[in-house]
Design an enzyme around this catalytic site. Structure first.
Site, PDB file in Angstrom:
ATOM      1  N   TYR A   1      11.899  12.950  22.272  1.00 34.97           N
ATOM      2  CA  TYR A   1      10.445  13.095  22.402  1.00 34.97           C
ATOM      3  C   TYR A   1      10.004  14.547  22.204  1.00 34.97           C
ATOM      4  O   TYR A   1       8.899  14.809  21.721  1.00 34.97           O
ATOM      5  CB  TYR A   1       9.953  12.512  23.739  1.00 34.97           C
ATOM      6  CG  TYR A   1       9.939  11.000  23.665  1.00 34.97           C
ATOM      7  CD1 TYR A   1       8.914  10.335  23.000  1.00 34.97           C
ATOM      8  CD2 TYR A   1      10.989  10.251  24.182  1.00 34.97           C
ATOM      9  CE1 TYR A   1       8.925   8.950  22.872  1.00 34.97           C
ATOM     10  CE2 TYR A   1      11.014   8.863  24.067  1.00 34.97           C
ATOM     11  CZ  TYR A   1       9.972   8.225  23.409  1.00 34.97           C
ATOM     12  OH  TYR A   1       9.987   6.862  23.265  1.00 34.97           O
TER      13      TYR A   1
ATOM     14  N   ARG B   1       9.596  14.937  18.562  1.00 35.60           N
ATOM     15  CA  ARG B   1       8.363  14.288  18.098  1.00 35.60           C
ATOM     16  C   ARG B   1       7.135  15.109  18.487  1.00 35.60           C
ATOM     17  O   ARG B   1       6.169  15.176  17.736  1.00 35.60           O
ATOM     18  CB  ARG B   1       8.252  12.868  18.674  1.00 35.60           C
ATOM     19  CG  ARG B   1       9.314  11.943  18.111  1.00 35.60           C
ATOM     20  CD  ARG B   1       9.125  10.527  18.577  1.00 35.60           C
ATOM     21  NE  ARG B   1       7.939   9.901  17.979  1.00 35.60           N
ATOM     22  CZ  ARG B   1       7.559   8.661  18.242  1.00 35.60           C
ATOM     23  NH1 ARG B   1       8.249   7.920  19.083  1.00 35.60           N
ATOM     24  NH2 ARG B   1       6.495   8.151  17.669  1.00 35.60           N
TER      25      ARG B   1
ATOM     26  N   GLN C   1      -1.234   0.921  18.633  1.00 38.77           N
ATOM     27  CA  GLN C   1       0.160   0.855  19.068  1.00 38.77           C
ATOM     28  C   GLN C   1       0.798   2.237  18.959  1.00 38.77           C
ATOM     29  O   GLN C   1       1.932   2.423  19.362  1.00 38.77           O
ATOM     30  CB  GLN C   1       0.945  -0.109  18.176  1.00 38.77           C
ATOM     31  CG  GLN C   1       0.518  -1.536  18.251  1.00 38.77           C
ATOM     32  CD  GLN C   1       1.429  -2.405  17.381  1.00 38.77           C
ATOM     33  OE1 GLN C   1       2.427  -2.941  17.843  1.00 38.77           O
ATOM     34  NE2 GLN C   1       1.086  -2.525  16.131  1.00 38.77           N
ATOM     35  N   ASN C   2       0.055   3.166  18.353  1.00 40.82           N
ATOM     36  CA  ASN C   2       0.628   4.492  18.090  1.00 40.82           C
ATOM     37  C   ASN C   2       0.540   5.387  19.321  1.00 40.82           C
ATOM     38  O   ASN C   2      -0.427   5.317  20.075  1.00 40.82           O
ATOM     39  CB  ASN C   2      -0.098   5.153  16.925  1.00 40.82           C
ATOM     40  CG  ASN C   2       0.067   4.364  15.645  1.00 40.82           C
ATOM     41  OD1 ASN C   2       0.986   3.555  15.534  1.00 40.82           O
ATOM     42  ND2 ASN C   2      -0.816   4.573  14.696  1.00 40.82           N
TER      43      ASN C   2
ATOM     44  N   ASP D   1       0.787   8.731  18.807  1.00 38.78           N
ATOM     45  CA  ASP D   1       0.305  10.032  18.321  1.00 38.78           C
ATOM     46  C   ASP D   1      -1.180  10.204  18.666  1.00 38.78           C
ATOM     47  O   ASP D   1      -1.884   9.237  18.942  1.00 38.78           O
ATOM     48  CB  ASP D   1       0.550  10.151  16.805  1.00 38.78           C
ATOM     49  CG  ASP D   1      -0.297   9.157  15.995  1.00 38.78           C
ATOM     50  OD1 ASP D   1      -1.536   9.209  16.112  1.00 38.78           O
ATOM     51  OD2 ASP D   1       0.272   8.343  15.251  1.00 38.78           O
TER      52      ASP D   1
ATOM     53  N   HIS E   1       0.667   1.540  23.844  1.00 41.76           N
ATOM     54  CA  HIS E   1       2.064   1.962  23.989  1.00 41.76           C
ATOM     55  C   HIS E   1       2.196   3.379  24.525  1.00 41.76           C
ATOM     56  O   HIS E   1       3.252   4.004  24.395  1.00 41.76           O
ATOM     57  CB  HIS E   1       2.801   1.838  22.640  1.00 41.76           C
ATOM     58  CG  HIS E   1       3.033   0.405  22.240  1.00 41.76           C
ATOM     59  ND1 HIS E   1       3.455   0.043  20.990  1.00 41.76           N
ATOM     60  CD2 HIS E   1       2.891  -0.744  22.931  1.00 41.76           C
ATOM     61  CE1 HIS E   1       3.578  -1.283  20.922  1.00 41.76           C
ATOM     62  NE2 HIS E   1       3.227  -1.779  22.094  1.00 41.76           N
TER      63      HIS E   1
ATOM     64  N   SER F   1       3.206  -4.005  10.966  1.00 44.03           N
ATOM     65  CA  SER F   1       4.050  -4.999  10.283  1.00 44.03           C
ATOM     66  C   SER F   1       3.906  -6.402  10.877  1.00 44.03           C
ATOM     67  O   SER F   1       4.388  -7.369  10.306  1.00 44.03           O
ATOM     68  CB  SER F   1       5.510  -4.561  10.347  1.00 44.03           C
ATOM     69  OG  SER F   1       5.890  -4.379  11.701  1.00 44.03           O
TER      70      SER F   1
ATOM     71  N   GLU G   1       1.446  -3.610   2.544  1.00 34.96           N
ATOM     72  CA  GLU G   1       2.171  -4.847   2.201  1.00 34.96           C
ATOM     73  C   GLU G   1       1.777  -5.954   3.169  1.00 34.96           C
ATOM     74  O   GLU G   1       1.259  -5.680   4.256  1.00 34.96           O
ATOM     75  CB  GLU G   1       3.688  -4.616   2.218  1.00 34.96           C
ATOM     76  CG  GLU G   1       4.216  -4.135   3.548  1.00 34.96           C
ATOM     77  CD  GLU G   1       5.719  -3.826   3.532  1.00 34.96           C
ATOM     78  OE1 GLU G   1       6.240  -3.413   2.490  1.00 34.96           O
ATOM     79  OE2 GLU G   1       6.341  -4.014   4.590  1.00 34.96           O
TER      80      GLU G   1
ATOM     81  N   ALA H   1      -3.949   2.853   3.835  1.00 28.31           N
ATOM     82  CA  ALA H   1      -5.041   2.933   4.817  1.00 28.31           C
ATOM     83  C   ALA H   1      -6.019   4.059   4.482  1.00 28.31           C
ATOM     84  O   ALA H   1      -7.237   3.884   4.586  1.00 28.31           O
ATOM     85  CB  ALA H   1      -4.458   3.129   6.219  1.00 28.31           C
TER      86      ALA H   1
HETATM   87  P1  NAD Z   1       5.781  -0.796  11.729  1.00 32.39           P
HETATM   88  O1  NAD Z   1       6.500   0.477  11.391  1.00 32.39           O
HETATM   89  O2  NAD Z   1       6.567  -1.977  12.155  1.00 32.39           O
HETATM   90  O3  NAD Z   1       4.926  -1.223  10.461  1.00 32.39           O
HETATM   91  C1  NAD Z   1       4.119  -0.297   9.793  1.00 32.39           C
HETATM   92  C2  NAD Z   1       3.313  -1.048   8.757  1.00 32.39           C
HETATM   93  O4  NAD Z   1       2.468  -0.122   8.111  1.00 32.39           O
HETATM   94  C3  NAD Z   1       4.170  -1.717   7.669  1.00 32.39           C
HETATM   95  O5  NAD Z   1       3.774  -3.063   7.548  1.00 32.39           O
HETATM   96  C4  NAD Z   1       3.821  -0.938   6.401  1.00 32.39           C
HETATM   97  O6  NAD Z   1       3.720  -1.807   5.296  1.00 32.39           O
HETATM   98  C5  NAD Z   1       2.466  -0.370   6.726  1.00 32.39           C
HETATM   99  N1  NAD Z   1       2.185   0.899   6.054  1.00 32.39           N
HETATM  100  C6  NAD Z   1       3.030   1.911   5.738  1.00 32.39           C
HETATM  101  N2  NAD Z   1       2.383   2.909   5.153  1.00 32.39           N
HETATM  102  C7  NAD Z   1       1.079   2.533   5.085  1.00 32.39           C
HETATM  103  C8  NAD Z   1      -0.109   3.155   4.587  1.00 32.39           C
HETATM  104  N3  NAD Z   1      -0.102   4.375   4.030  1.00 32.39           N
HETATM  105  N4  NAD Z   1      -1.283   2.476   4.696  1.00 32.39           N
HETATM  106  C9  NAD Z   1      -1.313   1.241   5.264  1.00 32.39           C
HETATM  107  N5  NAD Z   1      -0.238   0.613   5.733  1.00 32.39           N
HETATM  108  C10 NAD Z   1       0.955   1.250   5.650  1.00 32.39           C
HETATM  109  O7  NAD Z   1       4.655  -0.390  12.753  1.00 32.39           O
HETATM  110  P2  NAD Z   1       4.010  -1.158  13.971  1.00 32.39           P
HETATM  111  O8  NAD Z   1       3.707  -2.561  13.586  1.00 32.39           O
HETATM  112  O9  NAD Z   1       2.914  -0.269  14.453  1.00 32.39           O
HETATM  113  O10 NAD Z   1       5.163  -1.226  15.074  1.00 32.39           O
HETATM  114  C11 NAD Z   1       6.036  -0.143  15.256  1.00 32.39           C
HETATM  115  C12 NAD Z   1       6.267   0.248  16.696  1.00 32.39           C
HETATM  116  O11 NAD Z   1       6.761   1.596  16.710  1.00 32.39           O
HETATM  117  C13 NAD Z   1       5.010   0.287  17.507  1.00 32.39           C
HETATM  118  O12 NAD Z   1       5.344  -0.168  18.758  1.00 32.39           O
HETATM  119  C14 NAD Z   1       4.600   1.765  17.580  1.00 32.39           C
HETATM  120  O13 NAD Z   1       4.221   2.116  18.903  1.00 32.39           O
HETATM  121  C15 NAD Z   1       5.875   2.522  17.285  1.00 32.39           C
HETATM  122  N6  NAD Z   1       5.649   3.657  16.339  1.00 32.39           N
HETATM  123  C16 NAD Z   1       4.579   4.514  16.518  1.00 32.39           C
HETATM  124  C17 NAD Z   1       4.362   5.543  15.613  1.00 32.39           C
HETATM  125  C18 NAD Z   1       3.193   6.475  15.836  1.00 32.39           C
HETATM  126  O14 NAD Z   1       2.795   6.706  16.974  1.00 32.39           O
HETATM  127  N7  NAD Z   1       2.586   7.029  14.760  1.00 32.39           N
HETATM  128  C19 NAD Z   1       5.204   5.713  14.522  1.00 32.39           C
HETATM  129  C20 NAD Z   1       6.298   4.840  14.382  1.00 32.39           C
HETATM  130  C21 NAD Z   1       6.491   3.806  15.296  1.00 32.39           C
END
Ligand code: NAD
Length: 234
Positions: free
Chosen positions: A59, A62, A94-95, A97, A112, A178, A208, A224
């Site tokens: 962490y 990160r 879910q992020n 950040d 989260h 995803s 996707e 996005a």
């Molecule tokens: P995931 O990584 O499972 O899926 C990410 C999705 O985003 C994928 O389907 C992918 O196709 C899509 N994607 C990738 N780049 C993209 C873009 N530029 N524009 C639009 N879509 C795009 O993520 P999730 O479903 O959020 O689950 C992952 C878990 O891990 C969560 O619990 C989350 O808390 C954690 N996580 C958080 C962060 C963060 O805080 N930024 C980063 C990684 C994982």
């Protein structure tokens, strides 16, 4: 474009994909810390019990990385939408950040948890604590301080508030998730079949098809940063 009427309540769920263009790797995407670290070693209660120093190492890395990130047009477009809709917009992420807040959003529910916060594992005293830690910090009560994030196997935060908002939304949008991590993966299904205001119109925006795509009325495929400002023009 996603049509929003003056009476509509809108629920937006964001996942790791919305932060990808800001330089934070997604969970499944190539590269980044998820290639270096296994989730089981650093993001579970078992990992914390086994070796809290290793968890803090992860962490801390990160947090350091987060000092160099900036919001992208998708974060800004949601902040603008929040200004327009006020409390008719519910942003749930879910992020962990801080990119939504850096982009100007004021009321974001971090289901989260938050990377830049910590809490005592014993007395739950919260700390706004952006630093990294080589050693496991201690609370005044003597307990270990842990990152304020929800690990695999733990219950997400604010579920009552989230289900209340799902129950009352007319438009439901997921951005960049995803559709594999529960309970968020089931939100479009609930929004699309709930009763109090009829069923919500459900949309997905991402690069996707998500695993739960069957629950969306419409899927917008693309990045996005490009699509979110188009579907929610300022
Ligand atoms: P995931 O990584 O499972 O899926 C990410 C999705 O985003 C994928 O389907 C992918 O196709 C899509 N994607 C990738 N780049 C993209 C873009 N530029 N524009 C639009 N879509 C795009 O993520 P999730 O479903 O959020 O689950 C992952 C878990 O891990 C969560 O619990 C989350 O808390 C954690 N996580 C958080 C962060 C963060 O805080 N930024 C980063 C990684 C994982």
């Amino acid at each position: 474009m996603i049509e929003i009427t003056l009476a509509d309540r809108v629920f937006v769920l964001t996942g790791a994909g919305i932060s990808a263009e800001s330089g934070i790797p997604t969970f499944r995407g190539a590269g980044g810390f998820w290639k270096t670290w296994r989730a089981e070693d650093v993001a579970t209660p078992q990992a914390w019990k086994r070796d809290p120093r290793v968890v803090w190492q992860f962490y801390s890395e990160r947090r350091l990385q987060a000092e160099r990130i900036a919001p992208n047009p998708a974060h800004y477009a949601l902040a603008t939408l929040e200004q327009k809709l006020g409390d008719r917009l519910f942003i749930c992420t879910q992020n962990v950040d801080p990119l939504h807040e850096m982009g100007g959003a004021r009321r974001v529910v971090h289901m989260h948890g938050e990377l830049m916060k910590s809490r005592c594992e014993r007395c739950a005293q919260p700390f706004h604590d952006e630093a990294g830690h080589d050693e496991v910090p201690r609370c005044r009560c003597g307990g270990h301080i842990r990152p304020h994030v929800v690990w695999f196997g733990e219950l997400p935060f604010a579920l009552d508030e989230i289900f209340e908002a799902l129950e009352h939304c007319d438009v439901f949008v997921t951005i960049g998730s995803s559709g594999t991590v529960e309970p968020a993966a089931s939100f479009p299904q609930w929004a699309g079949q709930k009763t109090s205001r009829g069923r919500a119109r459900t949309y997905y925006i991402g690069d996707e098809e998500p695993a739960n795509s069957v629950y969306f009325d419409q899927v917008f495929l693309g990045r996005a940063g490009e699509l979110v400002p188009k579907v929610f023009p300022g």
